[in-house]
Design a protein around this motif. Structure first.
Motif, short mmCIF file in Angstrom:
data_model
loop_
_atom_site.label_atom_id
_atom_site.label_comp_id
_atom_site.label_asym_id
_atom_site.label_seq_id
_atom_site.Cartn_x
_atom_site.Cartn_y
_atom_site.Cartn_z
N PHE A 1 -6.81 1.76 8.12
CA PHE A 1 -7.12 0.93 6.96
C PHE A 1 -8.63 0.77 6.79
CE2 PHE A 1 -7.93 -3.45 5.31
CZ PHE A 1 -7.65 -3.17 3.98
N TYR A 2 -9.31 0.58 7.91
CA TYR A 2 -10.76 0.42 7.85
C TYR A 2 -11.41 1.65 7.21
CZ TYR A 2 -15.46 -0.92 9.53
OH TYR A 2 -16.78 -1.28 9.62
N LEU A 3 -10.99 2.83 7.66
CA LEU A 3 -11.57 4.07 7.12
C LEU A 3 -11.21 4.24 5.64
CD1 LEU A 3 -10.98 6.63 10.04
CD2 LEU A 3 -12.95 5.18 9.60
N MET A 4 -9.94 3.95 5.32
CA MET A 4 -9.50 4.11 3.93
C MET A 4 -10.21 3.12 3.02
SD MET A 4 -5.43 4.83 4.41
CE MET A 4 -5.10 5.05 2.65
N SER A 5 -10.48 1.93 3.53
CA SER A 5 -11.14 0.92 2.71
C SER A 5 -12.57 1.33 2.35
CB SER A 5 -11.16 -0.43 3.42
OG SER A 5 -12.17 -0.45 4.41
N ARG A 6 -13.06 2.36 3.06
CA ARG A 6 -14.40 2.88 2.74
C ARG A 6 -14.32 4.10 1.82
NH1 ARG A 6 -15.15 -1.68 3.91
NH2 ARG A 6 -16.26 -2.39 5.76
N GLY A 7 -13.10 4.44 1.43
CA GLY A 7 -12.95 5.53 0.45
C GLY A 7 -12.43 6.82 1.04
N ILE A 8 -12.09 6.83 2.32
CA ILE A 8 -11.62 8.06 2.94
C ILE A 8 -10.10 8.16 2.76
CG2 ILE A 8 -11.53 9.37 5.11
CD1 ILE A 8 -14.03 7.73 6.00
N ALA B 1 -11.54 1.90 -3.23
CA ALA B 1 -12.94 2.04 -2.80
C ALA B 1 -13.71 2.92 -3.77
CB ALA B 1 -13.00 2.61 -1.39
N GLN C 1 -15.67 9.24 -1.65
CA GLN C 1 -15.68 8.43 -2.88
C GLN C 1 -16.20 9.23 -4.06
OE1 GLN C 1 -17.37 4.56 -2.96
NE2 GLN C 1 -16.37 3.86 -1.09
#
Lengths: 437, 252
Positions: free
Chosen positions: A388-395, B79, B109
Motif C-alpha cells: 500500500f505504501y508503494l502504491m500510494s506513491r503511484g507505483i 497518486a 505517475q
C-alpha cells in the motif's frame, strides 16, 4: 533362497545398478579408487534411492521422483559441444575464467586455460585414471557421509574439474565452471569435482549448472586451507532432475562464503555438507531460490562446527509462485569442544500464491556449553502494508509487488562481495520477475 | 477559488466497525485545511480512505477530486491524479533504496499521466536539492527507505517524497507526532514551499503546535466520524485552550 531385506528395487534402482555393472570396467581409476567406488556402490545397493522415510530426504522423495534412470551420457561429440555456446551466460558481464563441461566431460577446447601462477586446472576423469595423488588424498574424504546420493555419485563419478590453488595465490578472476547439456537424448551425468585452496590463498569459484542432462548427480569437494579466503557460488538453472552435493572442509582463520542461486530448475536438491575444521573462521552461507510452476527446490545444510571460535551466518530465501515447492532444511551441529561458536541461521519464504508450499526445518544440535546459536524461519505473503505504501506513491500493484520481491531477494544478494557476480545475480532475479530484459 | 476535494456523506467501516458517519468536507484549491480532533474521531481513517487503503469499506457517500469520484480508483491511480498521503507511521521498505523508490514512483505517475520520464541527471538534481533543504543526507538517500531512520528522519523523508512528487492534494497524517521543534520547522518549511493556488494541503493533527508553522486557512474539527465544526485558524487556538471535551457529545 534369498531373503529380501528391503523392498523390491524400483526400475530406476535396477537401471542404476545395471549402469554401474556395465560401466565398472571402464570407469576411470583403479586400485583405491576402484575400491572406493565399489564400497560406495554397495552402500547404495543397501540403501537404495533416498525416499520420504529417510529423514534428510523427507521432502524430496527421490525414489518417487525418479521413475527411471536414464543411460549415462556418452562422451560429447562435436554436435553436443556446439549446443553449449551460450551456457553460463548468466555471468556474461563478469570477467571470469570459463571452464566448460559438456555432459560432465571437461571440454578444454571450449575453456580458458591461460596460465596463471598458483593455479592448476585438470580433468577429474584424467586424474582418476592416472592415479593422481592429490585426488586420491581427498576424493571421498573431505566430508564423509553415508548419504545415498553422494554414494551413488562416488560409485559412478565420471569427469569434473580438479582445481588446485597454491598456498598464498590470489586469483585475479573468478573461476567459472560451466556445466552444460550437450546430448539431445535423455541421459544421466555423474560429475565429481575437487577444489583445493591452499593456505592463505584467495579464490572465487562459481559452479554454474546451466540446464543439464535430464538427470544430474553432481558433487564437489572443497578443501579450504588455513587463512584462505574463498567465495563459492552454485548457480542452478536446470530443466532437469538435479541432485548436487557440496562436501567442504574449511581450515582455521579462513573466510568462507557460499551462495546458492536457483531459478528455472525442475527438481533440485542442493545438499551442503560443510565442516569448520579449524578455529576462528568466519563464514556466510546463503542462497536464493526463485520458483514457479511445479518447480521443486530443496536446500539442505549440514553445518558442522568441529572447531571452536568460528562464526557462521546462514541465510536462505525463497520466492514461490504457482504451485512451486521450496524446502529448506538446515542443521547446525556444534561438537563438544567447539566452544565460542557463534552460529545464526535464518530462512524466509515468500509465497506469491495459495498453492505454493514452503517447508522450513531448522535444527540445532549443540554439544558445547559456551556458544551463541540461533535460528529463525518465516513464511509469508508479500506485506500488504508495504504494498500500500508503494502504491500510494503511484507505483502500480504488479510493479510494487515486483519491487518488494526484488528487495526481499536483494537483501541476501547484497551480501555478495564480488560486485560483478552480485550484479549478475540481481539482474537474473529481475529477469525472473519479468522487470528486466 | 474552486473546489479540489469534496467528501460527501462518507460512511466507512473496518472489520464491521463504523468509523466515519456521514462526513462532509470541502477543500478548495490553494487552501491549507487543518483537521483536528480527539483520538478515535476518525482522522487517520479519513486519511487512509483518501489514499485508497483496501481494508476500509466505504458503505455510503462519495469522494471526488476535481468533481471526479476517486473511490473506485486504486491507490496508484489516485497518486497519479495528485493525491499524496504523508503517513503517520511511515513504513520501512528493506532493500529498496530511497533514490530508486522515488524515481520508480515519479516515473510511474508520469507514465500513468502520459508524460515522459524524467531524465536521470534532472531527477538527481531535483532530489539532491530538495533533500538538502530538508536536512536529508546523501547517505540517507542511498539507504533503504526508512530502514534505520529515526522517527524524525522518517517524517522528513515523507516530506521529501511529497516535494519530489508535487501532489495537488497532500494529506499529512499527524506529521508532527514525535518531532522536536527543529524538525517541526523543517517539515513545516517543506509543506509551505509547496503552497500554490493550484494545490491544497490537508493537515491532520492532534495539537495546535504545528499550525504555528503551517498556518491554515480553515480548521475543521472532527468528532465521532464527522466534521462537527469549521472555522478560521483561531479555532485551533480555542481548541488548544478548551480541549476537545465540548465536542464529545455533538456527533452522537
Amino acid at each position: 533362497m534369498n531373503v529380501e531385506v528391503r523392498a523390491m528395487k524400483t526400475p530406476a534402482e535396477q537401471a542404476l545398478s545395471a549402469a554401474y555393472e556395465g560401466a565398472r570396467a571402464t570407469l576411470p581409476g583403479k586400485g583405491a579408487i576402484a575400491a572406493l567406488r565399489e564400497g560406495a556402490f554397495k552402500q547404495f545397493e543397501t540403501r537404495g534411492l533416498p525416499h520420504r522415510r529417510v529423514e534428510e530426504w523427507k521432502y524430496t522423495d527421490l525414489r518417487a521422483l525418479m521413475r527411471d534412470a536414464y543411460p549415462i551420457a556418452p562422451p560429447p561429440d562435436a554436435a553436443a559441444k556446439s549446443r553449449v555456446k551460450t551456457a553460463g551466460n548468466i555471468l556474461a558481464g563478469v570477467d571470469s575464467r570459463r571452464l566448460v563441461f559438456v555432459d560432465g566431460a571437461f571440454a578444454p577446447e571450449l575453456s580458458d586455460l591461460a596460465p596463471e601462477t598458483g593455479l592448476a586446472i585438470g580433468s577429474m576423469a584424467e586424474a582418476l585414471a592416472k592415479g593422481d595423488a592429490q585426488v586420491a588424498k581427498h576424493v571421498g574424504k573431505t566430508f564423509e557421509t553415508d548419504d545415498a546420493a553422494v554414494a551413488l555419485n562416488t560409485a559412478l563419478m565420471g569427469d569434473g574439474a580438479v582445481i588446485n590453488i597454491a598456498k598464498g595465490a590470489d586469483l585475479k578472476r573468478p573461476i567459472h565452471l560451466v556445466f552444460a547439456a550437450g546430448s539431445d537424448k535423455p541421459s544421466s551425468v555423474f560429475v565429481r569435482s575437487l577444489v583445493v585452496v591452499g593456505d592463505g590463498a584467495k579464490a572465487t569459484i562459481v559452479e554454474d549448472h546451466d540446464s543439464g542432462a535430464a538427470q544430474m548427480n553432481v558433487a564437489l569437494e572443497l578443501v579450504v586451507g588455513d587463512k584462505a579466503q574463498v567465495d563459492y557460488f552454485k548457480i542452478t538453472r536446470a530443466r532437469a532432475l538435479h541432485v548436487a552435493s557440496l562436501l567442504a572442509s574449511i581450515g582455521a582463520k579462513a573466510t568462507f562464503n557460499a551462495f546458492g542461486f536457483t531459478s528455472d530448475a525442475n527438481v533440485m536438491r542442493n545438499q551442503n555438507f560443510i565442516r569448520f575444521a579449524g578455529e576462528g573462521t568466519h563464514a556466510g552461507i546463503r542462497g536464493v531460490s526463485l520458483l514457479r510452476g511445479k518447480e521443486h527446490a530443496d536446500t539442505t545444510l549440514l553445518i558442522e562446527h568441529a572447531a571452536g571460535g568460528c562464526e557462521s551466518r546462514e541465510q536462505f530465501k525463497s520466492v514461490l509462485d504457482d504451485s512451486a515447492h521450496g524446502v529448506f532444511q538446515g542443521k547446525i551441529v556444534v561438537k563438544p569442544h567447539a566452544q565460542k561458536t557463534d552460529a545464526k541461521m535464518m530462512t524466509r519464504a515468500l509465497l506469491l500464491s495459495d498453492e505454493a508450499e514452503a517447508d522450513n526445518k531448522p535444527e540445532l544440535e549443540i554439544f558445547a556449553d559456551d556458544v551463541v546459536c540461533g535460528h529463525g524461519a518465516t513464511t509469508s505473503a508479500p506485506d500488504e502494508g508495504l504494498k500500500f505504501y508503494l502504491m500510494s506513491r503511484g507505483i502500480p500493484e504488479k510493479e510494487a509487488e515486483a519491487l518488494l520481491i526484488q528487495a526481499f531477494v536483494d537483501e541476501t544478494i547484497e551480501e555478495i562481495a564480488h560486485e560483478g557476480i552480485r550484479d549478475a545475480l540481481k539482474f537474473a532475479a529481475l529477469r525472473w520477475l519479468g522487470t528486466h530484459p | 477559488m474552486s473546489k479540489l476535494l469534496e467528501v460527501k456523506n462518507l460512511h466507512v467501516e473496518i472489520d464491521g466497525k463504523k468509523i466515519l458517519n456521514g462526513l462532509d468536507l470541502m477543500v478548495e484549491k490553494g487552501q491549507v485545511a487543518a483537521i483536528m480532533g480527539p483520538n478515535g474521531s476518525g482522522k487517520s481513517t479519513l486519511a487512509y480512505v483518501l489514499a485508497g487503503k483496501a481494508d476500509y469499506k466505504v458503505t455510503e457517500g462519495d469522494v471526488t477530486l476535481d468533481g471526479e469520484s476517486i473511490l473506485e480508483m486504486s491507490p496508484d491511480e489516485r497518486a497519479a491524479k495528485g493525491v499524496f498521503l504523508a503517513f503517520q507511521y511511515p513504513v520501512e521498505v528493506p532493500g529498496v533504496a530511497t533514490m530508486t523508490f522515488l524515481r520508480t514512483a515519479l516515473n510511474a505517475q508520469r507514465k500513468t499521466r502520459g508524460e515522459a520520464e524524467v531524465s536521470t541527471p534532472e531527477f538527481m538534481k531535483l532530489v539532491r536539492d530538495t533533500a538538502s533543504h530538508l536536512g536529508i543526507s546523501q547517505d540517507m538517500l542511498r539507504r533503504a527507505v526508512n530502514v534505520g531512520f529515526s522517527g524524525g528522519e522518517k517524517k522528513r523523508n515523507e516530506i521529501l517524497q511529497m516535494a519530489v512528487l508535487q501532489p495537488r492534494l497532500a494529506v499529512l497524517d499527524e506529521t508532527d507526532s514525535g518531532l522536536d521543534i527543529d524538525a517541526l520547522k523543517i517539515v513545516a518549511d517543506g509543506v509551505n514551499a509547496l503552497r500554490s493556488p493550484e494545490r491544497a494541503t490537508v493537515v491532520i493533527t492532534h495539537y495546535q503546535r504545528l499550525l504555528n508553522y503551517i498556518v491554515p486557512d480553515v480548521v475543521h474539527v472532527m468528532a465521532k466520524g464527522k466534521v462537527v465544526k469549521s472555522g478560521g485558524k483561531e479555532l485551533a487556538l480555542e481548541l488548544e485552550a478548551k480541549g476537545y471535551a465540548q465536542y464529545a457529545g455533538e456527533a452522537a
